[in-house]
Write an enzyme that holds these catalytic residues in place. Sequence first.
Site, PDB file in Angstrom:
ATOM      1  N   SER A 253      14.366  21.813 -16.061  1.00  0.00           N
ATOM      2  CA  SER A 253      13.159  22.623 -16.233  1.00  0.00           C
ATOM      3  C   SER A 253      13.553  23.942 -16.887  1.00  0.00           C
ATOM      4  CB  SER A 253      12.520  22.877 -14.867  1.00  0.00           C
ATOM      5  OG  SER A 253      11.694  24.019 -14.927  1.00  0.00           O
TER       6      SER A 253
ATOM      7  N   GLU B 193       9.146   8.716 -16.787  1.00  0.00           N
ATOM      8  CA  GLU B 193       7.754   9.149 -16.978  1.00  0.00           C
ATOM      9  C   GLU B 193       7.269   8.841 -18.392  1.00  0.00           C
ATOM     10  OE1 GLU B 193       7.548  13.283 -15.788  1.00  0.00           O
ATOM     11  OE2 GLU B 193       8.234  12.795 -13.770  1.00  0.00           O
TER      12      GLU B 193
ATOM     13  N   HIS C 114       0.827  -1.219   0.000  1.00  0.00           N
ATOM     14  CA  HIS C 114       0.000   0.000   0.000  1.00  0.00           C
ATOM     15  C   HIS C 114       0.857   1.264   0.000  1.00  0.00           C
ATOM     16  CE1 HIS C 114      -3.198  -2.783   1.296  1.00  0.00           C
ATOM     17  NE2 HIS C 114      -2.291  -3.236   2.137  1.00  0.00           N
TER      18      HIS C 114
ATOM     19  N   LYS D 248      15.765  21.952 -10.853  1.00  0.00           N
ATOM     20  CA  LYS D 248      15.106  20.701 -11.215  1.00  0.00           C
ATOM     21  C   LYS D 248      15.984  19.718 -11.977  1.00  0.00           C
ATOM     22  CE  LYS D 248      10.758  20.592  -9.960  1.00  0.00           C
ATOM     23  NZ  LYS D 248       9.859  20.071 -10.950  1.00  0.00           N
TER      24      LYS D 248
END
Length: 463
Positions: A277, A290, A156, A283
């Site tokens: 970024s 992704e 979980h 970043k």
Amino acid sequence: MAQLWGGRFTKETDQMVYEFNASILFDKRLYKQDIKGSMAHVKMLAKVGILTEKECDEILNGLVGILQDVEQGNLKITAEYEDIHSFVEANLIERIGETGKKLHTGRSRNDQVALDMRLYIRDELKRTDGLLLELLKVLARIMEENLDTLMPGFTHLQKAQPVTLAHHVGAYFEMFKRDRLRLEDICRRMNYCPLGAGALAGTTYPLDREYTAELLGFYGPTKNSMDSVSDRDYVIEYLSALCTVMMHLSRFSEEIIIWNSNEYRFVELDDAYSTGSSIMPQKKNPDIAELVRGKTGRVYGALMGLLTTMKGLPLAYNKDMQEDKEGVFDAIDTVTTCITLFTGMVDTMKFNRQVMEDSAKNGFTNATDVADYLVNRGVPFRDAHGISGRLVLKCIAQDKALDDLSLAEFQEESAVFEADIYEAISMKTCVEKRLTLGAPGETVMRQVLEENRTYLEEAEENA
Ligand code: ARG
């Protein structure tokens, strides 16, 4: 417009209809398979006496010439042909003249395209398999190096019990191993030659289908000509296997994204595999992971698309089936790039071992071991579970780990606790004691690593 079928028509095809119908812009990638299939067909025609040896040689030379010219970039496959089959045949006739017109004897584009697709998918199955093998090698290396790298195992997405990085990565090793088996299994079912099925009902020529099948490395010819030209099960099975590969890559990507987050910091991605970024200078984003996760959707889409295309088709060939190509080609390109980049990303990723181990310590991942300690000293498991739970509650109130409780605090909940509790619930002990086969304990993990090594050696030999 170069078509193979002008005879019974009195009018030119409408330009838009022609373009809608044509498949050359995507089936051109089958040129090698189409030529290879034609060569086998022609050899067979000569063997059974339908072509003379001289005609056979002429055609073979012509086909080899086309193949070389295409590969060397001297012959462009352009939209002026309807499909790859028309392209090859028209070029052959242009190159060698009248004899070229005999190539299509005893064949239809229906069994021809079925053959081309089988040959193509068979080649691609091998390529996907090879890429998975490279990934497995990287995973095996990470496992070897991290037998004692402690980390929390999750259920979980909550810290559950301590495991090791080797064990966690080992789960993916099993998944990709199964993916390879799936590919092998597909090959077993699909490796039969449809050539000779004709348009749908075989041919009146005495074709030697066994011989063609043998020349092309198939186990033998297919058994029903209507099925041969209308079967796309193998494309669906391959897509399904690719979907499972992507599902595995996507789950792993998801974990890497989480592990790479500022909150977790379990891993650091290599600069070569991360992106920045345009506005936030600090970043370093896990875009590759992704995108792998994101592209999984389009591979699933290809499978769903083809299943839907096929579901209402009466026997035998229908033009709907031309729609099998773009989806699977895109899926293959996508999966090929994804496995390759994913392998590079994982291979160069750095693991923050200390952060992982600290995280395992600070999540009560040894609460089960506290209960097991009591059980080993005669306390029934349900009571032990309750005692351990109350200790966790105590720790939460004081913002500390189970290991930080004093012996007196342990004993407030149960007199059974003695000084050896600390040793019994240390992260190291918790992992080392898990020695059932398949568990993270070092002794059993070593056995698994040994098996993995043998597996990879054998896979390498068979590759
Ligand atoms: N381009 C077609 C396909 O991909 C080849 C078969 C054409 N057959 C036909 N009867 N029109 O399916």
